[in-house]
Design a protein around this motif. Structure first.
Motif, PDB file in Angstrom:
ATOM      1  N   ALA A 132       6.057  14.775   5.222  1.00 27.87           N
ATOM      2  CA  ALA A 132       7.042  15.253   6.197  1.00 27.87           C
ATOM      3  C   ALA A 132       7.250  16.751   6.010  1.00 27.87           C
ATOM      4  N   PHE A 133       7.718  17.410   7.082  1.00 25.68           N
ATOM      5  CA  PHE A 133       7.923  18.855   7.078  1.00 25.68           C
ATOM      6  C   PHE A 133       9.380  19.161   7.398  1.00 25.68           C
ATOM      7  N   ASP A 134       9.969  20.087   6.634  1.00 28.59           N
ATOM      8  CA  ASP A 134      11.344  20.515   6.850  1.00 28.59           C
ATOM      9  C   ASP A 134      11.308  22.004   7.194  1.00 28.59           C
ATOM     10  N   ASP A 135      11.410  22.316   8.486  1.00 26.47           N
ATOM     11  CA  ASP A 135      11.305  23.708   8.918  1.00 26.47           C
ATOM     12  C   ASP A 135      12.527  24.531   8.547  1.00 26.47           C
ATOM     13  N   VAL A 136      13.652  23.877   8.265  1.00 27.36           N
ATOM     14  CA  VAL A 136      14.857  24.601   7.858  1.00 27.36           C
ATOM     15  C   VAL A 136      14.752  25.003   6.387  1.00 27.36           C
ATOM     16  N   ALA A 137      14.483  24.028   5.533  1.00 29.24           N
ATOM     17  CA  ALA A 137      14.320  24.317   4.102  1.00 29.24           C
ATOM     18  C   ALA A 137      12.962  24.944   3.805  1.00 29.24           C
ATOM     19  N   ARG A 138      12.043  24.889   4.783  1.00 25.46           N
ATOM     20  CA  ARG A 138      10.685  25.411   4.650  1.00 25.46           C
ATOM     21  C   ARG A 138       9.966  24.772   3.460  1.00 25.46           C
ATOM     22  N   LYS A 139       9.930  23.456   3.505  1.00 25.80           N
ATOM     23  CA  LYS A 139       9.238  22.679   2.473  1.00 25.80           C
ATOM     24  C   LYS A 139       8.512  21.507   3.117  1.00 25.80           C
ATOM     25  N   VAL A 140       7.419  21.100   2.464  1.00 24.27           N
ATOM     26  CA  VAL A 140       6.683  19.921   2.888  1.00 24.27           C
ATOM     27  C   VAL A 140       6.704  18.915   1.747  1.00 24.27           C
ATOM     28  N   ARG A 141       6.877  17.638   2.085  1.00 25.53           N
ATOM     29  CA  ARG A 141       6.874  16.575   1.082  1.00 25.53           C
ATOM     30  C   ARG A 141       5.454  16.062   0.914  1.00 25.53           C
ATOM     31  N   LEU A 142       5.009  16.018  -0.351  1.00 25.79           N
ATOM     32  CA  LEU A 142       3.663  15.562  -0.692  1.00 25.79           C
ATOM     33  C   LEU A 142       3.747  14.247  -1.447  1.00 25.79           C
ATOM     34  N   ASN A 143       2.847  13.336  -1.153  1.00 28.04           N
ATOM     35  CA  ASN A 143       2.745  12.087  -1.916  1.00 28.04           C
ATOM     36  C   ASN A 143       1.520  12.183  -2.814  1.00 28.04           C
ATOM     37  N   LEU A 144       1.764  12.213  -4.137  1.00 29.13           N
ATOM     38  CA  LEU A 144       0.684  12.375  -5.118  1.00 29.13           C
ATOM     39  C   LEU A 144       0.188  11.046  -5.666  1.00 29.13           C
ATOM     40  N   GLY A 145       0.740   9.934  -5.180  1.00 29.43           N
ATOM     41  CA  GLY A 145       0.444   8.637  -5.770  1.00 29.43           C
ATOM     42  C   GLY A 145      -1.023   8.280  -5.777  1.00 29.43           C
ATOM     43  N   ALA A 146      -1.711   8.478  -4.644  1.00 27.72           N
ATOM     44  CA  ALA A 146      -3.119   8.101  -4.560  1.00 27.72           C
ATOM     45  C   ALA A 146      -3.982   8.922  -5.507  1.00 27.72           C
ATOM     46  N   ALA A 147      -3.543  10.146  -5.812  1.00 20.28           N
ATOM     47  CA  ALA A 147      -4.324  11.033  -6.671  1.00 20.28           C
ATOM     48  C   ALA A 147      -4.359  10.558  -8.116  1.00 20.28           C
ATOM     49  N   SER A 148      -3.430   9.676  -8.497  1.00 20.73           N
ATOM     50  CA  SER A 148      -3.352   9.241  -9.881  1.00 20.73           C
ATOM     51  C   SER A 148      -3.908   7.837 -10.088  1.00 20.73           C
ATOM     52  N   ARG A 149      -4.548   7.285  -9.040  1.00 23.46           N
ATOM     53  CA  ARG A 149      -5.219   6.008  -9.232  1.00 23.46           C
ATOM     54  C   ARG A 149      -6.502   6.214 -10.018  1.00 23.46           C
ATOM     55  N   GLN A 150      -7.124   5.121 -10.411  1.00 26.43           N
ATOM     56  CA  GLN A 150      -8.273   5.182 -11.304  1.00 26.43           C
ATOM     57  C   GLN A 150      -9.336   6.138 -10.787  1.00 26.43           C
ATOM     58  N   ILE A 151      -9.798   7.011 -11.681  1.00 30.56           N
ATOM     59  CA  ILE A 151     -10.852   7.964 -11.359  1.00 30.56           C
ATOM     60  C   ILE A 151     -12.168   7.428 -11.895  1.00 30.56           C
ATOM     61  N   PRO A 152     -13.265   7.479 -11.141  1.00 32.51           N
ATOM     62  CA  PRO A 152     -14.540   7.025 -11.667  1.00 32.51           C
ATOM     63  C   PRO A 152     -14.883   7.740 -12.963  1.00 32.51           C
ATOM     64  N   ASP A 153     -15.431   6.986 -13.921  1.00 32.66           N
ATOM     65  CA  ASP A 153     -15.789   7.532 -15.237  1.00 32.66           C
ATOM     66  C   ASP A 153     -14.590   8.082 -15.976  1.00 32.66           C
ATOM     67  N   ALA A 154     -13.408   7.540 -15.713  1.00 35.86           N
ATOM     68  CA  ALA A 154     -12.189   8.076 -16.320  1.00 35.86           C
ATOM     69  C   ALA A 154     -12.143   7.843 -17.822  1.00 35.86           C
TER      70      ALA A 154
END
Length: 297
Positions: free
Chosen positions: A131-153
């Motif tokens: 989501a984007f907040d043009d007043v606060a000038r911030k965007v919300r990021l979801n990092l959850g998928a980035a921390s799932r199992q990585i190949p050869d982890a």
């Protein structure tokens, strides 16, 4: 496949491979090389916080972010993080991010974990734009998928999913470990406390007492800078560090299949004093060293 989508997916695969290889501290030199795509290399980073390679038409690919001064300062709630808009004179970058979000596509977040002159970054890929907040000038990021199992982890184990009160999700665990590693390696001047290896990207911050235990406090005095070989040996109770700061190698715990060079790398340092921080207040806590010996007895 849409060429923009193919480029984006190639970048994400490459970044996840870098995380599997380097863990939570990817040297910026590796990121600067870019990523391979159809017999060419595409840039992954640029001078600005929001970067779009010229080959992409749909919008920005990469976001750069600095690590907060302390773990408590991280603006993260669960898997969600707030990211500041680009300044008004570069609003075209913010519009580009909105376009990427409208298409349902993801980006890559590079979070700085070591300052210049040889910066290192924690890589989150893929990251969803929520989501984007043009007043606060911030965007919300979801990092959850980035921390799932990585190949050869297995080559670069992820931190524990839960690290007591310090990490309620894998994302927070990774950030916690990044802060811990930065402070410990800085205290030890980026050298393994056993063999004095001085290649910071190859060093770990080993907990003396695991941070999942009640007395596993997240402080420099509960940490040791170690190369991967000595870190694994320490975690498995093959390498011991006594409260007088001398090492001991448990020969009875060395397995017959260990390569001769690995055995020698351990045995050569048995009985030596570990390298310690210049500041005595940062030296390993003898009580925690004793506790570790009890745990691996």
């Amino acid at each position: 496949m849409n060429s923009d989508l193919a480029i984006r997916e190639a970048a994400i695969r490459h970044c996840r491979a870098l995380s599997a290889r380097w863990g939570e501290a990817v040297p910026y030199a590796e990121l600067q090389r870019g990523f391979p795509f159809e017999n060419t290399w595409i840039k992954l980073t640029g001078p600005q916080g929001v970067f779009k390679p010229k080959e992409l038409r749909d919008g920005p690919l990469t976001l750069l972010s600095t690590l907060a001064s302390t773990y408590a300062d991280e603006d993260v709630a669960g898997d969600v993080m707030l990211y500041d808009y680009a300044p008004p004179q570069r609003d075209y970058e913010n519009e580009g991010l909105k376009r990427v979000a409208a298409l349902g596509r993801t980006v890559i977040l590079l979070k700085q974990v070591k300052a210049k002159p040889s910066p290192e970054y924690m890589v989150f890929a893929p990251v969803a734009l929520l989501a984007f907040d043009d007043v606060a000038r911030k965007v919300r990021l979801n990092l959850g998928a980035a921390s799932r199992q990585i190949p050869d982890a297995e080559a670069a184990p992820m931190p524990p999913t839960f690290s007591r009160a310090y990490a309620e999700t894998i994302v927070l665990a990774r950030l916690y470990q990044a802060h811990f590693r930065r402070h410990v390696l800085d205290a030890y001047r980026s050298r393994c406390c056993v063999c004095i290896l001085g290649e910071r990207p190859l060093l770990d911050a080993a907990h003396i007492v695991d941070d999942r235990l009640p007395d596993g406090v997240p402080t420099i005095r509960n940490g040791l800078a170690m190369c991967p070989t000595h870190h694994r040996a320490y975690d498995r109770g093959v390498l011991l560090v006594h409260e007088d700061y001398r090492t001991e190698i448990r020969r009875d715990r060395l397995v017959a299949s260990e390569a001769p060079t690995t055995k020698q790398m351990l045995l050569d340092y048995s009985g030596r004093e570990i390298h310690r921080p210049r500041n005595e207040a940062d030296w390993p806590d003898p009580a925690l060293l004793r506790r570790k010996l009890e745990l691996v007895a």
